[in-house]
Design a protein around this motif. Structure first.
Motif, PDB file in Angstrom:
ATOM      1  N   ARG A  42      -3.926  13.646   4.509  1.00 21.40           N
ATOM      2  CA  ARG A  42      -3.096  12.545   3.985  1.00 21.40           C
ATOM      3  C   ARG A  42      -4.006  11.551   4.721  1.00 21.40           C
ATOM      4  NH1 ARG A  42       2.938   9.945   5.071  1.00 21.40           N
ATOM      5  NH2 ARG A  42       2.110   7.871   5.408  1.00 21.40           N
ATOM      6  N   TRP A  43      -4.610  10.590   3.894  1.00 20.20           N
ATOM      7  CA  TRP A  43      -5.291   9.406   4.545  1.00 20.20           C
ATOM      8  C   TRP A  43      -4.660   8.052   4.101  1.00 20.20           C
ATOM      9  CZ3 TRP A  43     -11.304   9.728   3.473  1.00 20.20           C
ATOM     10  CH2 TRP A  43     -11.908   9.111   4.375  1.00 20.20           C
ATOM     11  N   ASP A  44      -4.062   7.244   5.225  1.00 17.44           N
ATOM     12  CA  ASP A  44      -3.773   5.896   4.866  1.00 17.44           C
ATOM     13  C   ASP A  44      -4.833   4.871   5.329  1.00 17.44           C
ATOM     14  OD1 ASP A  44      -1.513   7.641   5.217  1.00 17.44           O
ATOM     15  OD2 ASP A  44      -0.113   6.329   6.243  1.00 17.44           O
ATOM     16  N   ILE A  45      -5.223   4.119   4.544  1.00 12.74           N
ATOM     17  CA  ILE A  45      -6.128   3.032   4.447  1.00 12.74           C
ATOM     18  C   ILE A  45      -5.679   1.915   4.064  1.00 12.74           C
ATOM     19  CG2 ILE A  45      -8.524   2.598   3.705  1.00 12.74           C
ATOM     20  CD1 ILE A  45      -8.808   5.562   2.913  1.00 12.74           C
ATOM     21  N   ALA A  46      -6.084   0.571   4.942  1.00 10.35           N
ATOM     22  CA  ALA A  46      -5.406  -0.575   4.673  1.00 10.35           C
ATOM     23  C   ALA A  46      -5.846  -1.162   3.272  1.00 10.35           C
ATOM     24  CB  ALA A  46      -5.784  -1.537   5.880  1.00 10.35           C
ATOM     25  N   LEU A  47      -4.912  -1.768   2.630  1.00 10.39           N
ATOM     26  CA  LEU A  47      -5.271  -2.249   1.447  1.00 10.39           C
ATOM     27  C   LEU A  47      -6.206  -3.498   1.556  1.00 10.39           C
ATOM     28  CD1 LEU A  47      -1.938  -2.334  -0.690  1.00 10.39           C
ATOM     29  CD2 LEU A  47      -3.833  -1.020  -1.168  1.00 10.39           C
ATOM     30  N   ASP A  51      -9.539  -3.521  -0.588  1.00 16.37           N
ATOM     31  CA  ASP A  51      -9.783  -4.936  -1.763  1.00 16.37           C
ATOM     32  C   ASP A  51     -11.095  -5.690  -1.113  1.00 16.37           C
ATOM     33  OD1 ASP A  51      -9.263  -6.762  -3.254  1.00 16.37           O
ATOM     34  OD2 ASP A  51      -8.546  -7.820  -1.730  1.00 16.37           O
ATOM     35  N   GLU A  52     -11.508  -5.465   0.335  1.00 18.42           N
ATOM     36  CA  GLU A  52     -12.925  -6.119   0.455  1.00 18.42           C
ATOM     37  C   GLU A  52     -13.946  -5.286  -0.193  1.00 18.42           C
ATOM     38  OE1 GLU A  52     -15.490  -7.083   4.718  1.00 18.42           O
ATOM     39  OE2 GLU A  52     -13.221  -6.871   4.775  1.00 18.42           O
ATOM     40  N   VAL A  53     -13.917  -3.892   0.129  1.00 19.00           N
ATOM     41  CA  VAL A  53     -15.082  -3.115  -0.280  1.00 19.00           C
ATOM     42  C   VAL A  53     -15.034  -2.951  -2.003  1.00 19.00           C
ATOM     43  CG1 VAL A  53     -15.885  -0.568  -0.368  1.00 19.00           C
ATOM     44  CG2 VAL A  53     -15.091  -1.769   1.729  1.00 19.00           C
ATOM     45  N   LEU A  54     -13.807  -2.738  -2.680  1.00 20.03           N
ATOM     46  CA  LEU A  54     -13.692  -2.372  -3.945  1.00 20.03           C
ATOM     47  C   LEU A  54     -13.250  -3.227  -4.988  1.00 20.03           C
ATOM     48  CD1 LEU A  54     -12.132   1.111  -3.544  1.00 20.03           C
ATOM     49  CD2 LEU A  54     -14.385   0.680  -3.968  1.00 20.03           C
ATOM     50  N   SER A  55     -12.888  -4.459  -4.339  1.00 21.07           N
ATOM     51  CA  SER A  55     -12.480  -5.757  -5.049  1.00 21.07           C
ATOM     52  C   SER A  55     -11.280  -5.380  -6.100  1.00 21.07           C
ATOM     53  CB  SER A  55     -13.552  -6.534  -6.017  1.00 21.07           C
ATOM     54  OG  SER A  55     -14.735  -6.685  -5.231  1.00 21.07           O
ATOM     55  N   LEU A  56     -10.276  -4.835  -5.276  1.00 18.67           N
ATOM     56  CA  LEU A  56      -8.887  -4.335  -6.231  1.00 18.67           C
ATOM     57  C   LEU A  56      -8.294  -5.584  -6.982  1.00 18.67           C
ATOM     58  CD1 LEU A  56      -7.436  -1.972  -3.501  1.00 18.67           C
ATOM     59  CD2 LEU A  56      -9.401  -1.370  -5.380  1.00 18.67           C
ATOM     60  N   ASP A  57      -8.253  -6.905  -6.206  1.00 18.41           N
ATOM     61  CA  ASP A  57      -7.627  -7.893  -7.093  1.00 18.41           C
ATOM     62  C   ASP A  57      -8.330  -8.276  -8.244  1.00 18.41           C
ATOM     63  OD1 ASP A  57      -6.144  -9.929  -7.558  1.00 18.41           O
ATOM     64  OD2 ASP A  57      -6.805 -11.235  -5.661  1.00 18.41           O
ATOM     65  N   ALA A  58      -7.789  -7.800  -9.221  1.00 15.29           N
ATOM     66  CA  ALA A  58      -8.657  -7.831 -10.630  1.00 15.29           C
ATOM     67  C   ALA A  58      -8.519  -9.312 -11.080  1.00 15.29           C
ATOM     68  CB  ALA A  58      -7.974  -6.909 -11.534  1.00 15.29           C
ATOM     69  N   ALA A  71      -4.342   1.161 -10.681  1.00 15.74           N
ATOM     70  CA  ALA A  71      -5.273   1.207 -11.790  1.00 15.74           C
ATOM     71  C   ALA A  71      -6.571   1.777 -11.144  1.00 15.74           C
ATOM     72  CB  ALA A  71      -5.449  -0.004 -12.289  1.00 15.74           C
ATOM     73  N   ARG A  72      -6.830   1.558  -9.852  1.00 14.52           N
ATOM     74  CA  ARG A  72      -8.155   1.695  -9.209  1.00 14.52           C
ATOM     75  C   ARG A  72      -8.207   3.048  -8.390  1.00 14.52           C
ATOM     76  NH1 ARG A  72     -11.384  -2.455  -8.693  1.00 14.52           N
ATOM     77  NH2 ARG A  72     -13.136  -0.965  -7.977  1.00 14.52           N
ATOM     78  N   GLN A  73      -7.106   3.847  -8.876  1.00 15.00           N
ATOM     79  CA  GLN A  73      -6.843   5.133  -7.832  1.00 15.00           C
ATOM     80  C   GLN A  73      -8.265   5.869  -7.751  1.00 15.00           C
ATOM     81  OE1 GLN A  73      -3.416   7.374  -8.282  1.00 15.00           O
ATOM     82  NE2 GLN A  73      -4.016   9.149  -7.577  1.00 15.00           N
ATOM     83  N   PRO A  74      -8.792   6.181  -9.115  1.00 16.11           N
ATOM     84  CA  PRO A  74      -9.886   7.163  -8.973  1.00 16.11           C
ATOM     85  C   PRO A  74     -11.117   6.396  -8.186  1.00 16.11           C
ATOM     86  CG  PRO A  74      -9.030   6.779 -11.206  1.00 16.11           C
ATOM     87  CD  PRO A  74      -8.422   5.878 -10.561  1.00 16.11           C
ATOM     88  N   ASP A  75     -11.137   5.484  -8.252  1.00 15.87           N
ATOM     89  CA  ASP A  75     -12.250   4.539  -7.503  1.00 15.87           C
ATOM     90  C   ASP A  75     -11.797   4.696  -5.889  1.00 15.87           C
ATOM     91  OD1 ASP A  75     -13.765   3.865  -9.677  1.00 15.87           O
ATOM     92  OD2 ASP A  75     -12.323   1.969  -9.796  1.00 15.87           O
ATOM     93  N   ILE A  76     -10.499   4.492  -5.673  1.00 22.68           N
ATOM     94  CA  ILE A  76     -10.257   4.467  -4.085  1.00 22.68           C
ATOM     95  C   ILE A  76     -10.483   5.940  -3.691  1.00 22.68           C
ATOM     96  CG2 ILE A  76      -8.343   4.508  -2.708  1.00 22.68           C
ATOM     97  CD1 ILE A  76      -7.027   2.260  -4.290  1.00 22.68           C
ATOM     98  N   ALA A  77     -10.182   6.909  -4.274  1.00 19.60           N
ATOM     99  CA  ALA A  77     -10.022   8.259  -3.919  1.00 19.60           C
ATOM    100  C   ALA A  77     -11.587   8.684  -3.963  1.00 19.60           C
ATOM    101  CB  ALA A  77      -9.504   9.342  -4.990  1.00 19.60           C
ATOM    102  N   LEU A 134     -16.097   2.540   6.221  1.00 24.31           N
ATOM    103  CA  LEU A 134     -15.941   1.252   6.643  1.00 24.31           C
ATOM    104  C   LEU A 134     -17.040   1.057   7.793  1.00 24.31           C
ATOM    105  CD1 LEU A 134     -12.293   0.480   6.178  1.00 24.31           C
ATOM    106  CD2 LEU A 134     -14.181   0.006   4.743  1.00 24.31           C
ATOM    107  N   PHE A 135     -17.701   1.718   8.324  1.00 24.00           N
ATOM    108  CA  PHE A 135     -18.772   1.475   9.403  1.00 24.00           C
ATOM    109  C   PHE A 135     -19.400   0.373   8.957  1.00 24.00           C
ATOM    110  CE2 PHE A 135     -17.463   5.641  11.476  1.00 24.00           C
ATOM    111  CZ  PHE A 135     -16.277   5.392  12.097  1.00 24.00           C
ATOM    112  N   ASP A 136     -20.111   0.637   7.750  1.00 23.74           N
ATOM    113  CA  ASP A 136     -21.229  -0.251   7.393  1.00 23.74           C
ATOM    114  C   ASP A 136     -20.846  -1.592   7.341  1.00 23.74           C
ATOM    115  OD1 ASP A 136     -19.523   0.618   5.390  1.00 23.74           O
ATOM    116  OD2 ASP A 136     -21.047   0.286   3.791  1.00 23.74           O
ATOM    117  N   ARG A 137     -19.541  -1.887   7.092  1.00 21.96           N
ATOM    118  CA  ARG A 137     -19.137  -3.270   6.920  1.00 21.96           C
ATOM    119  C   ARG A 137     -18.104  -3.782   8.383  1.00 21.96           C
ATOM    120  NH1 ARG A 137     -17.913  -5.701   1.983  1.00 21.96           N
ATOM    121  NH2 ARG A 137     -18.879  -4.543   0.523  1.00 21.96           N
TER     122      ARG A 137
END
Length: 379
Positions: A42-47, A51-58, A71-77, A134-137
């Motif tokens: 189980r992995w809890d990651i801050a939205l 959002d900063e990495v994947l631009s979830l706010d369409a 809608a972005r579950q595959p990209d998040i995983a 996230l270490f790169d950011r």
């Protein structure tokens, strides 16, 4: 009107990069439970991080909705699992998403919950982790990991400078990681810029005293300065430990934004007290009162990880010991040099007054960012 020296302006410029380092570290919470074929995860990651990495706010309206996240579950995983390498006894394991994405609330905001399964070539006896999320950011990002088998688990804290770990699954015990928790406590002081500047704001007057005119004058002997420092540091550590323990045990819970804003305000108070003395005597009392705030800074991490009572006790003990050792190292480096310089204008004007003003100004940036959720140019 008497003007403050110009040196604080230079010190502000020198301290400005610290504003970017003083936010609450970005954390994720990773739980790995041993299973017959490998692990369940189980992995809890801050939205906000996703959002900063994947631009979830369409639609770009600044309000992230559950529909946009789902809608972005595959990209998040794919993004998360692509930055976690697991191995059993040196052989690579395969990770696969499992179930629907969920969201939960942590002390510092909303997190996406990614469930996954890990299949290994053979039943694992040793787990190897390589974590790069996230270490790169965000170089301050931490991976808070719990490896468990049944009711027993071990906590790990992974960072940009310590991103790999090996865990023997035989005899899991939090006491095996006691030394790592001590190191985490030391890093908490050394890498937590707000905590460090708060400590130095309290230490700066330790080699001086107020004369009959209310001006700073050097102390004549090293002993009283050392005793003052011991009182201040011990009071801060005791208060820090009390609230850290209470919050981690779930006895007290405060919103992360409130805690981080209060910590910034405490830095401002401690620094300005060196310039305009609100508290003339008993600085250890102020250190204790303000140190109560600082204990909440790391407590949310331990509470959100959900450690069992035995693991939590060992983790708290090691972490608090590390905090004390980290502070003692700062004192050993600071006090002898401060005592030698105590009679000079460099110390009394540039370091004490100028440095305190600069610390207060930088902390004002932190307070504005944390209380109002802003991102100011200085940071």
């Amino acid at each position: 009107m008497r003007q403050l020296p110009a040196r604080p302006l230079l010190l502000v410029l020198l301290l400005a990069p610290l504003a970017a380092l003083a936010h609450k570290p970005s954390d994720s919470y990773l739980s790995l439970e041993r299973s017959a074929e490998g692990f369940t995860g189980r992995w809890d990651i801050a939205l906000r991080d996703l959002d900063e990495v994947l631009s979830l706010d369409a639609d770009g309206n600044g309000a992230l909705t559950w529909r946009e996240v789902r809608a972005r579950q595959p990209d998040i995983a794919a993004h998360a699992l692509g930055r976690l390498s697991l191995a059993a006894d040196g052989a690579a394991c395969a990770s696969q998403p499992d179930g629907e994405l969920r969201v939960v609330g942590h002390s510092d905001g909303t997190y996406a919950v990614l469930g996954f399964t890990v299949r290994c070539p053979a039943p694992p006896s040793e787990l190897g982790l390589d974590y790069t999320l996230l270490f790169d950011r965000d170089p301050q990002h931490r991976g808070i990991v719990r490896v468990s088998s049944g009711e027993v688990g071990e906590p790990l804290i992974l960072s940009a400078t310590s991103r790999t770990a090996r865990v023997s699954l035989a005899g899991l015990s939090p006491w095996r990681r006691f030394g790592e928790m001590v190191a985490s406590g030391m890093h908490h002081i050394w890498e937590g810029v707000d905590h460090l500047l708060f400590l130095f704001a309290l230490l700066l007057p330790s080699v001086l005293r107020r004369d009959e005119n209310g001006k700073w004058a050097p102390v004549s002997r090293f002993g009283p300065a050392l005793l003052d420092v011991i009182r201040v540091v011990s009071a801060f550590t005791l208060a820090h430990s009390l609230t850290l323990s209470a919050a981690s045990l779930g006895l007290v819970a405060l919103p992360s934004r409130l805690v981080e804003s209060a910590i910034a305000a405490s830095v401002i108070f401690a620094a300005l007290n060196n310039v305009f003395p609100f508290v003339r005597g008993g600085r250890w009392v102020a250190a204790f009162a303000l140190g109560l705030l600082h204990g909440f800074g790391f407590a949310s991490v331990l509470a959100d990880l959900g450690l069992p009572a035995g693991s939590l006790a060992a983790t708290l003990l090691g972490f608090n010991l590390g905090v004390e050792l980290g502070q003692l190292a700062c004192v050993v480096a600071f006090l002898p040099l401060a005592f030698l310089l105590r009679g000079s204008l460099l110390y009394r004007r540039a370091l004490l007054i100028g440095g305190s003003v600069a610390i207060a100004l930088v902390a004002c940036v932190w307070l504005a960012e944390r209380a109002l959720d802003l991102k100011l140019p200085l940071a």
